[in-house]
Scaffold this active site. Sequence first.
Site, PDB file in Angstrom:
ATOM      1  N   CYS A  16      66.630  38.975   7.882  1.00 49.30           N
ATOM      2  CA  CYS A  16      65.476  39.798   8.216  1.00 49.30           C
ATOM      3  C   CYS A  16      64.193  38.984   8.237  1.00 49.30           C
ATOM      4  CB  CYS A  16      65.333  40.942   7.219  1.00 49.30           C
ATOM      5  SG  CYS A  16      65.304  40.396   5.518  1.00 49.30           S
ATOM      6  N   GLY A  42      65.697  39.898  12.959  1.00 46.03           N
ATOM      7  CA  GLY A  42      66.430  41.114  12.630  1.00 46.03           C
ATOM      8  C   GLY A  42      66.255  42.148  13.715  1.00 46.03           C
ATOM      9  N   ASN A 117      63.497  39.489   2.239  1.00 38.64           N
ATOM     10  CA  ASN A 117      64.272  38.595   3.095  1.00 38.64           C
ATOM     11  C   ASN A 117      65.118  37.718   2.189  1.00 38.64           C
ATOM     12  OD1 ASN A 117      65.290  36.819   4.999  1.00 38.64           O
ATOM     13  ND2 ASN A 117      63.409  35.612   5.128  1.00 38.64           N
ATOM     14  N   GLY A 118      66.424  37.794   2.327  1.00 41.31           N
ATOM     15  CA  GLY A 118      67.309  36.990   1.511  1.00 41.31           C
ATOM     16  C   GLY A 118      68.510  37.778   1.051  1.00 41.31           C
ATOM     17  N   CYS A 251      66.316  26.583   3.176  1.00 41.58           N
ATOM     18  CA  CYS A 251      67.468  26.680   4.078  1.00 41.58           C
ATOM     19  C   CYS A 251      67.279  25.770   5.293  1.00 41.58           C
ATOM     20  CB  CYS A 251      67.648  28.120   4.536  1.00 41.58           C
ATOM     21  SG  CYS A 251      68.907  28.347   5.809  1.00 41.58           S
ATOM     22  N   TYR A 257      68.145  26.799  13.787  1.00 38.58           N
ATOM     23  CA  TYR A 257      68.330  27.982  14.640  1.00 38.58           C
ATOM     24  C   TYR A 257      67.417  29.161  14.327  1.00 38.58           C
ATOM     25  CZ  TYR A 257      70.683  32.026  16.770  1.00 38.58           C
ATOM     26  OH  TYR A 257      70.954  33.164  17.483  1.00 38.58           O
ATOM     27  N   SER A 298      68.777  29.066  22.458  1.00 37.22           N
ATOM     28  CA  SER A 298      68.588  28.272  21.246  1.00 37.22           C
ATOM     29  C   SER A 298      68.915  26.801  21.436  1.00 37.22           C
ATOM     30  CB  SER A 298      69.438  28.842  20.109  1.00 37.22           C
ATOM     31  OG  SER A 298      70.808  28.867  20.481  1.00 37.22           O
ATOM     32  N   ASP A 360      74.571  23.140  22.247  1.00 35.23           N
ATOM     33  CA  ASP A 360      74.354  24.386  21.520  1.00 35.23           C
ATOM     34  C   ASP A 360      73.960  24.050  20.089  1.00 35.23           C
ATOM     35  OD1 ASP A 360      74.130  27.076  21.117  1.00 35.23           O
ATOM     36  OD2 ASP A 360      76.236  27.562  21.467  1.00 35.23           O
ATOM     37  N   ASP A 361      73.419  25.049  19.366  1.00 37.72           N
ATOM     38  CA  ASP A 361      72.923  24.774  18.019  1.00 37.72           C
ATOM     39  C   ASP A 361      74.029  24.768  16.981  1.00 37.72           C
ATOM     40  OD1 ASP A 361      72.904  27.633  16.550  1.00 37.72           O
ATOM     41  OD2 ASP A 361      72.382  27.880  18.650  1.00 37.72           O
ATOM     42  N   CYS A 397      77.708  31.520   3.785  1.00 37.42           N
ATOM     43  CA  CYS A 397      76.390  31.563   3.154  1.00 37.42           C
ATOM     44  C   CYS A 397      76.283  32.830   2.310  1.00 37.42           C
ATOM     45  CB  CYS A 397      75.283  31.552   4.214  1.00 37.42           C
ATOM     46  SG  CYS A 397      73.622  31.697   3.511  1.00 37.42           S
ATOM     47  N   CYS A 453      68.830  23.336   1.349  1.00 38.30           N
ATOM     48  CA  CYS A 453      70.094  24.042   1.137  1.00 38.30           C
ATOM     49  C   CYS A 453      70.913  23.871   2.410  1.00 38.30           C
ATOM     50  CB  CYS A 453      69.863  25.527   0.847  1.00 38.30           C
ATOM     51  SG  CYS A 453      71.434  26.430   0.681  1.00 38.30           S
ATOM     52  N   CYS A 456      76.196  25.720   3.944  1.00 36.96           N
ATOM     53  CA  CYS A 456      77.094  26.141   5.020  1.00 36.96           C
ATOM     54  C   CYS A 456      77.815  24.944   5.642  1.00 36.96           C
ATOM     55  CB  CYS A 456      76.337  26.928   6.089  1.00 36.96           C
ATOM     56  SG  CYS A 456      74.882  26.093   6.767  1.00 36.96           S
TER      57      CYS A 456
END
Length: 485
Positions: A16, A42, A117-118, A251, A257, A298, A360-361, A397, A453, A456
């Site tokens: 979000c 979001g 957000n999180g 992050c 992205y 992206s 691509d990302d 994640c 972080c 992922c």
Amino acid sequence: MLTTHPFDDDHLHEECGIFGVSQTEGAAALVALGLHALQHRGQEAAGITTFDGAMFHTHRAMGHVAGNFDRDDVIRSLPGQVACGHVRYSTTGETALRNVQPLYAELSSGGFAIAHNGNLSNAMKLRRELVRRGSIFQSTSDTETIIHLVATSSYRTLLDRFIDALKQIEGAYALIVMTPEGMIACRDPLGIRPLVMGKLDDAVIFASESVALDVVGAEFVREVEPGELVIVQGSETRSVHPFAPLSPRPCIFEWVYFSRPDSIVDDQSIYSVRKNIGAQLAIEAPVEADLVIPVPDSGVPAAIGYAQESGLPFELGIIRSHYVGRTFIQPGDKVRHLGVKLKHNANRALIKGKRVVLIDDSIVRGTTSLKIVQMMREAGAAEVHMRIASPPTRHSCFYGVDTPERAKLLAAKHDLGGMTDFIHADSLAFVSIDGLYKALGETHRADIRPKYCDACFTGDYPTSLTDHDDTTAVDQFALLAERVN
């Protein structure tokens, strides 16, 4: 139902975006504009809460900001000089109006509205304890846990009760809180999720990204620091740091992205970093080819960087239509495939007979990459090479990103050869983890205390994962019991 961008179906999604403003006339209208700028974070639902000095007012709705908050009657129903808003992509809790934020509750100290957000990695455990003590939850959102922790805290002042609640939660959060006393904005001690602070005349503004400040004409002041609480009461702003200092771990996917290319994060241009990633990818994974083609939208900055570093021409080999609505049709499989072509189509005259490099990302499940490679082959490409501007996504994640369970991640199931075969490409390569750090201005990823972080990619989670560990333990116990029986 067709999604807005079929190629985005297989990307990771941020949970979000949040936006708050204190001390300005027409606060709700300003928040609506800010949420427009954060819509990419979001797209399931949006909400705005205001405070007029006596009462709180809230409007929440499913869908985009446009259509819900561009109506005069809605904005007029949200009076007040203080407001916060939220756009949502759910990662915890079902997609339902009761989970749309800001969440609001009446506490003993008065109204309390919160936008988050999180993702809290111990929310399930805390929720069970709170329910056992008599709390009654109205949503399935992890954010509501914070409200109950504040409500049940034994501290006297609201600020101390809020800090007490924060010290009990784990995971990632950027929060905007509204109370009759004022507004509080804060980030988790590791700064995993972003939050910036701006000024517009006498108004103080908080937003998930700097681009939202640009859109409303506000001046960027600074980032809210990891572990910091910024308290705005009338014309006064003060800051407290109630946590022991930690080495920040924001992050890394914000640069890959999530953030808009025109945002600035940690004093770095997102657009420039993505070009740097593409250039690093060209150094690490060159290929003899005729064209560099971005996967829209992206992949564009990284593709520009790859083309400039490799000396290959950059071309728009996939054309995206911006004029197809979200619910164009309710398709069967055959029509669904045609619907994808309505929104993204190969530039056949450019591609036929060419060796193309697709940029691509990321690759998540691999289904989108398979479609894109197939599209290039159907358009007559002689060779199709895929280059990815992030390392392989091998781990889930737990910090506010909608990641499939690990078993569904392509890179968790296959080695590079297996992934290449799955998407039917002539070759496939990812930027290395050290290459990604180099693009961000680091020499390499430090084995001890990395700057970001990147769980992922590496599985190196910077916080405890209480709920995940508890669930895993229960699942393992059930499996053992099944085997014993």
